[in-house]
Design a protein around this motif. Sequence first.
Motif, PDB file in Angstrom:
ATOM      1  N   THR A  36       0.836  -1.201   0.000  1.00 37.86           N
ATOM      2  CA  THR A  36       0.000   0.000   0.000  1.00 37.86           C
ATOM      3  C   THR A  36       0.867   1.246   0.000  1.00 37.86           C
ATOM      4  N   ALA A  37       0.643   2.103  -0.980  1.00 38.30           N
ATOM      5  CA  ALA A  37       1.463   3.306  -1.128  1.00 38.30           C
ATOM      6  C   ALA A  37       0.946   4.119  -2.315  1.00 38.30           C
ATOM      7  N   VAL A  38       1.463   5.316  -2.425  1.00 30.21           N
ATOM      8  CA  VAL A  38       1.310   6.069  -3.666  1.00 30.21           C
ATOM      9  C   VAL A  38       2.471   5.667  -4.567  1.00 30.21           C
ATOM     10  N   TYR A  39       2.153   5.284  -5.780  1.00 30.16           N
ATOM     11  CA  TYR A  39       3.155   4.838  -6.734  1.00 30.16           C
ATOM     12  C   TYR A  39       3.426   5.943  -7.751  1.00 30.16           C
ATOM     13  N   TYR A  40       4.722   6.210  -7.926  1.00 28.06           N
ATOM     14  CA  TYR A  40       5.163   7.272  -8.814  1.00 28.06           C
ATOM     15  C   TYR A  40       5.977   6.706  -9.968  1.00 28.06           C
ATOM     16  N   CYS A  41       5.724   7.233 -11.117  1.00 29.90           N
ATOM     17  CA  CYS A  41       6.513   6.945 -12.302  1.00 29.90           C
ATOM     18  C   CYS A  41       7.565   8.046 -12.453  1.00 29.90           C
ATOM     19  N   ALA A  42       8.748   7.686 -12.936  1.00 31.50           N
ATOM     20  CA  ALA A  42       9.804   8.676 -13.088  1.00 31.50           C
ATOM     21  C   ALA A  42      10.606   8.397 -14.347  1.00 31.50           C
ATOM     22  N   ALA A  43      11.184   9.469 -14.899  1.00 35.69           N
ATOM     23  CA  ALA A  43      11.946   9.376 -16.143  1.00 35.69           C
ATOM     24  C   ALA A  43      13.345   9.941 -15.949  1.00 35.69           C
ATOM     25  N   ASP A  44      14.331   9.192 -16.408  1.00 32.63           N
ATOM     26  CA  ASP A  44      15.745   9.571 -16.317  1.00 32.63           C
ATOM     27  C   ASP A  44      16.270   9.780 -17.738  1.00 32.63           C
ATOM     28  N   PHE A  45      16.531  11.031 -18.102  1.00 35.10           N
ATOM     29  CA  PHE A  45      17.002  11.301 -19.453  1.00 35.10           C
ATOM     30  C   PHE A  45      18.430  10.774 -19.640  1.00 35.10           C
ATOM     31  N   GLN A  46      18.624  10.037 -20.727  1.00 33.83           N
ATOM     32  CA  GLN A  46      19.939   9.496 -21.056  1.00 33.83           C
ATOM     33  C   GLN A  46      20.240   9.853 -22.504  1.00 33.83           C
ATOM     34  N   GLY A  47      21.178  10.717 -22.691  1.00 33.57           N
ATOM     35  CA  GLY A  47      21.505  11.167 -24.040  1.00 33.57           C
ATOM     36  C   GLY A  47      22.359  10.179 -24.794  1.00 33.57           C
ATOM     37  N   ILE A  48      22.756  10.616 -25.973  1.00 36.13           N
ATOM     38  CA  ILE A  48      23.606   9.783 -26.832  1.00 36.13           C
ATOM     39  C   ILE A  48      24.906   9.489 -26.100  1.00 36.13           C
ATOM     40  N   GLY A  49      25.319   8.239 -26.147  1.00 32.75           N
ATOM     41  CA  GLY A  49      26.554   7.849 -25.490  1.00 32.75           C
ATOM     42  C   GLY A  49      26.340   7.162 -24.160  1.00 32.75           C
ATOM     43  N   PHE A  50      25.148   7.318 -23.561  1.00 32.56           N
ATOM     44  CA  PHE A  50      24.853   6.624 -22.315  1.00 32.56           C
ATOM     45  C   PHE A  50      24.693   5.136 -22.604  1.00 32.56           C
ATOM     46  N   LYS A  51      25.152   4.331 -21.676  1.00 24.86           N
ATOM     47  CA  LYS A  51      24.888   2.897 -21.827  1.00 24.86           C
ATOM     48  C   LYS A  51      23.417   2.648 -21.503  1.00 24.86           C
ATOM     49  N   ASP A  52      22.917   1.528 -21.955  1.00 26.08           N
ATOM     50  CA  ASP A  52      21.506   1.196 -21.803  1.00 26.08           C
ATOM     51  C   ASP A  52      21.256   0.626 -20.406  1.00 26.08           C
ATOM     52  N   GLY A  53      21.344   1.488 -19.413  1.00 24.63           N
ATOM     53  CA  GLY A  53      21.264   1.029 -18.040  1.00 24.63           C
ATOM     54  C   GLY A  53      20.009   1.474 -17.334  1.00 24.63           C
ATOM     55  N   VAL A  54      19.906   1.103 -16.080  1.00 27.96           N
ATOM     56  CA  VAL A  54      18.762   1.463 -15.251  1.00 27.96           C
ATOM     57  C   VAL A  54      19.233   2.382 -14.134  1.00 27.96           C
ATOM     58  N   ALA A  55      18.280   3.106 -13.585  1.00 25.13           N
ATOM     59  CA  ALA A  55      18.574   4.002 -12.477  1.00 25.13           C
ATOM     60  C   ALA A  55      17.738   3.577 -11.279  1.00 25.13           C
ATOM     61  N   THR A  56      18.359   3.461 -10.121  1.00 24.16           N
ATOM     62  CA  THR A  56      17.638   2.996  -8.945  1.00 24.16           C
ATOM     63  C   THR A  56      17.509   4.060  -7.853  1.00 24.16           C
ATOM     64  N   ALA A  57      18.219   5.153  -7.993  1.00 23.84           N
ATOM     65  CA  ALA A  57      18.157   6.222  -6.993  1.00 23.84           C
ATOM     66  C   ALA A  57      17.226   7.330  -7.464  1.00 23.84           C
ATOM     67  N   ALA A  58      16.396   7.811  -6.563  1.00 19.65           N
ATOM     68  CA  ALA A  58      15.446   8.856  -6.932  1.00 19.65           C
ATOM     69  C   ALA A  58      16.140  10.091  -7.500  1.00 19.65           C
ATOM     70  N   GLY A  59      17.302  10.390  -6.970  1.00 17.19           N
ATOM     71  CA  GLY A  59      18.024  11.571  -7.428  1.00 17.19           C
ATOM     72  C   GLY A  59      18.504  11.499  -8.863  1.00 17.19           C
ATOM     73  N   GLN A  60      18.495  10.312  -9.448  1.00 16.91           N
ATOM     74  CA  GLN A  60      18.921  10.155 -10.833  1.00 16.91           C
ATOM     75  C   GLN A  60      17.819  10.538 -11.821  1.00 16.91           C
ATOM     76  N   TYR A  61      16.608  10.651 -11.338  1.00 19.15           N
ATOM     77  CA  TYR A  61      15.475  10.887 -12.219  1.00 19.15           C
ATOM     78  C   TYR A  61      15.195  12.375 -12.385  1.00 19.15           C
TER      79      TYR A  61
END
Length: 129
Positions: free
Chosen positions: A91-116
């Motif tokens: 039970t919680a409020v669920y938030y969607c977030a987007a982390d911009f990754q420009g050209i040259g970024f590896k195809d990775g994931v972000a797990t820290a809120a500050g990255q978004y």
Amino acid sequence: QVQLVESGGGLVQVGGSLRLSCAASGRSFSSYAMGWFRQGTGKEREFVAAISRSARNTHYADSVKDRFIISRDNAENTVYLQMASLKPEDTAVYYCAADFQGIGFKDGVATAAGQYDYWGQGTQVTVSS
């Protein structure tokens, strides 16, 4: 810039399922790694799941592993969170977030809120026992 709108939250019984959706507007959705976070009453926001730009890479919090599945449809500019075997502690409020990754970024994931870079307004999920 991208705008994010979550939907699909609601009230569900223990053991039930829900699918959350997050629709993104704006340009270049495929340039963003996406994530889901949640915040329960009186708790800090916590990471739930993340997916890379191509969808080839995903990562989950231990608390939801094997119960939740994150996916995305870049043609529809949408990211999903399929939740199963729901527990009261989900039970919680669920938030969607987007982390911009420009050209040259590896195809990775972000797990820290500050990255978004961008966040939706959230959707409430309540699991009743």
